[in-house]
Design a protein around this motif. Structure first.
Motif, short mmCIF file in Angstrom:
data_model
loop_
_atom_site.label_atom_id
_atom_site.label_comp_id
_atom_site.label_asym_id
_atom_site.label_seq_id
_atom_site.Cartn_x
_atom_site.Cartn_y
_atom_site.Cartn_z
N SER A 160 0.85 -1.21 0.22
CA SER A 160 0.20 -0.10 0.02
C SER A 160 0.80 1.25 0.07
O SER A 160 0.38 2.32 -0.41
N VAL A 161 2.18 1.08 0.53
CA VAL A 161 2.97 2.37 0.54
C VAL A 161 3.84 2.51 -0.79
O VAL A 161 3.87 3.47 -1.39
N SER A 162 4.56 1.33 -1.29
CA SER A 162 5.28 1.38 -2.48
C SER A 162 4.67 1.17 -3.84
O SER A 162 5.17 1.54 -4.61
N ILE A 163 3.54 0.58 -4.04
CA ILE A 163 2.85 0.28 -5.30
C ILE A 163 2.01 1.64 -5.96
O ILE A 163 1.52 2.24 -5.01
N ARG A 164 2.15 2.00 -6.99
CA ARG A 164 1.56 3.15 -7.55
C ARG A 164 1.22 2.94 -8.92
O ARG A 164 1.31 1.84 -9.33
#
Length: 196
Positions: A51-55
């Motif tokens: 949830s923090v690193s995937i875009r």
């Protein structure tokens, strides 16, 4: 706070997953807590990290950790073909076939006027910009064969045709290995109409 508030929160969180009802969520929660605490911790860490690193890829909108995904940055891909899919899961399915070597555009949804989802919500403007970049020669519409998927394909096709881009649609037909007597009539009708 009651002793079960954390358990209830876990069950409610698991229910957010598609196709998971109360009983399935309870089974998952009880399994993780009773038989696989280490797995629960790994799952928690993986969800937090993702949830923090995937875009979204800047070019195609799929999920990635980099600004541009591996497919879009691969110089060996056929840049003249752009396959439009609804979700990253659809893109993954297309990739697993090994049959398509072009690039993708992931809509992250499909048109659904009843749900208030219009062309702006699925990035049709950005798709048109990408498709008319002077490199793309064919846009393959690989949306689902639901009413919403068909409407999405039609709207995109109508927006691209005046711009001189070849627009094609995935064929539909009888599944490989199936017997005609067990295939639904709509599929048989489309297969007959789209025969080659």
């Amino acid at each position: 706070m009651s002793d079960t508030s954390s358990l209830d929160a876990l069950i409610q969180a698991l229910r957010r997953l598609p196709g998971v009802g109360v009983k399935s969520a309870q089974r998952m929660a009880f399994h993780l807590l009773q038989h696989d605490v280490e797995g629960a911790q790994l799952l928690s860490q993986a969800l937090r990290q993702a949830s923090v690193s995937i875009r979204h890829c800047e070019r195609c909108h799929t999920f990635t950790e980099a600004a541009v995904c591996d497919v879009c940055s691969d110089p060996g891909r056929d840049m003249s073909r752009l396959c439009v899919v609804e979700t990253p899961a659809d893109q993954s399915a297309m990739e697993r076939t090994g049959a398509f070597k072009g690039l993708y555009f992931v809509l992250m949804g499909r048109l659904s006027p009843l749900d208030g989802i219009g062309p702006r919500d699925i990035g049709v403007k950005k798709l048109i910009e990408r498709a008319t970049d002077g490199v793309v020669q064919e846009v393959i519409l690989a949306t689902s064969f639901t009413a919403e998927g068909e409407a999405t394909a039609y709207a995109i096709g109508e927006a691209l045709k005046p711009r001189g881009i070849q627009v094609t649609r995935l064929a539909r037909g009888v599944p490989v290995g199936s017997e005609l007597e067990f295939v639904d009539l709509g599929t048989i009708a489309h297969a007959l109409a789209d025969r080659r």
